[in-house]
Scaffold this motif. Sequence first.
Motif, mmCIF file in Angstrom:
data_model
loop_
_atom_site.group_PDB
_atom_site.id
_atom_site.type_symbol
_atom_site.label_atom_id
_atom_site.label_comp_id
_atom_site.label_asym_id
_atom_site.label_seq_id
_atom_site.Cartn_x
_atom_site.Cartn_y
_atom_site.Cartn_z
ATOM 1 N N LEU A 246 16.897 -8.248 -0.320
ATOM 2 C CA LEU A 246 16.826 -8.164 0.883
ATOM 3 C C LEU A 246 15.514 -7.093 1.115
ATOM 4 C CD1 LEU A 246 17.283 -8.470 3.985
ATOM 5 C CD2 LEU A 246 19.021 -6.873 3.531
ATOM 6 N N ASP A 247 15.380 -5.945 0.335
ATOM 7 C CA ASP A 247 14.576 -5.022 0.566
ATOM 8 C C ASP A 247 13.238 -5.400 0.186
ATOM 9 O OD1 ASP A 247 13.057 -2.579 0.145
ATOM 10 O OD2 ASP A 247 13.936 -2.188 -1.790
ATOM 11 N N THR A 248 13.164 -6.247 -1.008
ATOM 12 C CA THR A 248 11.860 -6.639 -1.454
ATOM 13 C C THR A 248 11.633 -7.817 -0.691
ATOM 14 O OG1 THR A 248 13.286 -7.690 -3.273
ATOM 15 C CG2 THR A 248 11.934 -5.925 -3.708
ATOM 16 N N GLY A 249 12.341 -8.798 -0.311
ATOM 17 C CA GLY A 249 12.115 -9.877 0.604
ATOM 18 C C GLY A 249 11.458 -9.215 1.823
ATOM 19 N N VAL A 250 11.789 -8.280 2.672
ATOM 20 C CA VAL A 250 10.935 -7.787 3.747
ATOM 21 C C VAL A 250 9.785 -7.290 3.352
ATOM 22 C CG1 VAL A 250 11.001 -5.899 5.174
ATOM 23 C CG2 VAL A 250 13.197 -7.022 4.825
ATOM 24 N N MET A 251 9.728 -6.647 2.118
ATOM 25 C CA MET A 251 8.203 -6.201 1.699
ATOM 26 C C MET A 251 7.420 -7.626 1.468
ATOM 27 S SD MET A 251 9.395 -3.557 -1.222
ATOM 28 C CE MET A 251 7.660 -3.181 -1.685
ATOM 29 N N VAL A 252 7.731 -8.808 1.085
ATOM 30 C CA VAL A 252 6.995 -9.999 0.861
ATOM 31 C C VAL A 252 6.308 -10.267 2.280
ATOM 32 C CG1 VAL A 252 6.837 -12.362 0.334
ATOM 33 C CG2 VAL A 252 8.124 -10.693 -1.154
ATOM 34 N N VAL A 253 7.190 -10.377 3.089
ATOM 35 C CA VAL A 253 6.947 -10.848 4.535
ATOM 36 C C VAL A 253 5.963 -10.003 5.090
ATOM 37 C CG1 VAL A 253 7.702 -11.310 6.744
ATOM 38 C CG2 VAL A 253 9.288 -12.095 4.938
ATOM 39 N N GLY A 254 6.224 -8.545 5.168
ATOM 40 C CA GLY A 254 5.234 -7.738 5.535
ATOM 41 C C GLY A 254 3.789 -7.710 5.026
ATOM 42 N N ARG A 255 3.588 -7.754 3.691
ATOM 43 C CA ARG A 255 2.452 -7.674 3.145
ATOM 44 C C ARG A 255 1.665 -8.898 3.558
ATOM 45 N NH1 ARG A 255 3.838 -4.822 -2.999
ATOM 46 N NH2 ARG A 255 4.262 -2.899 -1.982
ATOM 47 N N ALA A 256 2.375 -10.104 3.548
ATOM 48 C CA ALA A 256 1.641 -11.397 3.981
ATOM 49 C C ALA A 256 1.180 -11.206 5.246
ATOM 50 C CB ALA A 256 2.914 -12.537 4.127
ATOM 51 N N PHE A 257 1.689 -10.245 6.208
ATOM 52 C CA PHE A 257 1.052 -10.018 7.636
ATOM 53 C C PHE A 257 0.313 -8.854 7.518
ATOM 54 C CE2 PHE A 257 4.491 -13.072 8.287
ATOM 55 C CZ PHE A 257 3.808 -14.128 9.009
ATOM 56 N N CYS A 305 7.136 -1.050 2.251
ATOM 57 C CA CYS A 305 6.450 -2.392 2.266
ATOM 58 C C CYS A 305 4.968 -2.115 1.865
ATOM 59 C CB CYS A 305 6.572 -3.047 3.473
ATOM 60 S SG CYS A 305 5.404 -4.583 3.637
ATOM 61 N N PHE A 306 4.168 -1.294 2.570
ATOM 62 C CA PHE A 306 2.641 -1.065 2.528
ATOM 63 C C PHE A 306 2.357 0.139 1.804
ATOM 64 C CE2 PHE A 306 3.089 -3.367 6.587
ATOM 65 C CZ PHE A 306 2.416 -4.659 6.198
ATOM 66 N N PHE A 307 3.265 0.742 1.042
ATOM 67 C CA PHE A 307 2.913 1.790 0.239
ATOM 68 C C PHE A 307 1.782 1.709 -0.662
ATOM 69 C CE2 PHE A 307 6.631 4.989 0.756
ATOM 70 C CZ PHE A 307 6.356 5.463 1.949
ATOM 71 N N TRP A 308 1.935 0.824 -1.527
ATOM 72 C CA TRP A 308 1.060 0.533 -2.668
ATOM 73 C C TRP A 308 -0.270 -0.111 -2.362
ATOM 74 C CZ3 TRP A 308 2.953 2.554 -7.528
ATOM 75 C CH2 TRP A 308 2.204 2.039 -8.649
ATOM 76 N N PRO A 309 -0.281 -1.034 -1.655
ATOM 77 C CA PRO A 309 -1.437 -1.704 -1.369
ATOM 78 C C PRO A 309 -2.382 -0.729 -0.407
ATOM 79 C CG PRO A 309 0.230 -3.072 -0.389
ATOM 80 C CD PRO A 309 0.943 -1.906 -1.273
ATOM 81 N N MET A 310 -1.691 -0.104 0.396
ATOM 82 C CA MET A 310 -2.395 0.572 1.415
ATOM 83 C C MET A 310 -2.963 1.951 0.878
ATOM 84 S SD MET A 310 -2.992 -0.569 4.393
ATOM 85 C CE MET A 310 -1.896 -1.542 4.439
ATOM 86 N N MET A 311 -2.408 2.456 -0.219
ATOM 87 C CA MET A 311 -2.879 3.585 -0.938
ATOM 88 C C MET A 311 -4.143 3.209 -1.525
ATOM 89 S SD MET A 311 -0.825 6.422 -0.131
ATOM 90 C CE MET A 311 -0.928 7.549 -1.451
ATOM 91 N N LEU A 312 -4.054 2.206 -2.193
ATOM 92 C CA LEU A 312 -5.226 1.626 -3.101
ATOM 93 C C LEU A 312 -6.211 1.224 -2.207
ATOM 94 C CD1 LEU A 312 -3.569 -0.643 -5.794
ATOM 95 C CD2 LEU A 312 -3.960 1.928 -5.863
ATOM 96 N N GLY A 313 -6.007 0.385 -1.078
ATOM 97 C CA GLY A 313 -7.068 0.169 -0.114
ATOM 98 C C GLY A 313 -7.553 1.270 0.610
#
Length: 403
Positions: A246-257, A305-313
């Motif tokens: 569930l935790d990671t499923g939420v992350m998939v949806v969040g990163r998609a948007f 959800c956004f920790f990793w890609p947002m830190m890099l971005g």
Amino acid sequence: MSTINRTQLFSASCLALLVTSLSFGIRAGILNKLGTDFELDKAQLATITATAFWGFPLAVIVGGVIVDLIGMKRLLMLAFFFHLAGILLTVFATGFWTLFFSTFLIGVANGTVEAACNPLVTCLYTDEKATKLSHFHLWFPGGIVIGTLIVLLLNKVGLGWQVQVGLMLLPTLLYGYLFSKLDFPVTERVASGVSTAGMYKALLNPLFIFMFICMFGTGITELFTGQWIDVLLKNVTDNAILILTLDTGVMVVGRAFAKPILKQFSPQVVLLMSTILAAVGMYLLGTLTGNAVFFAALIFGMGVCFFWPMMLGFVNTNLPKTGALGLNLMGGAGMFSVSIYTVFMGRYYDRIVADAGGDSSHAGQQVLQTTLVIPIVLIVAFTGLVIYMRSRNKTAPAPVVTV
């Protein structure tokens, strides 16, 4: 550039990251089984798990140094061979040391994938870096969801953990084949003409150092909790692995948007909001019981959800001269911190159980409550970042935030 097919390169990159995330999801699901089959205590399991996290930063840092020299294609072929060796050695593991070295090889492979694919994505999509990094990194939680579901399904039909691990060979062979056939561009730093000396000078920027340190905390908050969720909550619910799903499923949806979210909020504001949600979610995971834990997992997933890609971005957008090495140092910092913290918390878990006379009913929740300190500190840090960026943008031209 006419021979560069960025759609196929991006798709192959996502497939390589899928293998990385499958290794996390499947390992999280079989961790207790490995402990039982090979008679390993929690400290030994933590040491095995940690090898993936310190193998990753070793590879990602070395890869960050050499990617401009040898090219992203050669680096990804190395990742393929490391994945192949690590998966096969895990399948035929006989005890602690074979699990130790096989997990280390997979960690090195995972780090090598990120060392090549993060700069590959940013140079393929220079006009929408943060968005495409989020789309790329959605395959990390996506693979964990797939991995945990594979564990649940194959456990139901009675197939062992060796078969579950062996299934990772299929996407590994596929991404190795695809990358071997495709042409690659040079990295963005090389293409823009930034010198090596200029790149190293940019790494000394106080803002980069600040983000590098913060990456320790975001990495631990997201990855330690996810990787150990089955162990930490096994006495709270019979469906601990579904909490990770569930935790990671939420992350998939969040990163998609990510794109519409980044149109409304700057990366630093997203990081602050994420940290607040992560802290609330972790607090609830450490206090709630029964089915209420799934609500906690939902909040926690929205947070990390956004920790990793947002830190890099954020780093690549605001400090572009740091180049591929800057991206890879950030990733290495996140994984290295998890490797150290995992070993420390594995021993802490065993000590709690020993002090309670062998009763482990509340050990996992105590570990979560201790870890809660990290996102609370990050709330303060990212509040300061938001204030600093607003002040900087009032006195200097704002960087173009590509979404």
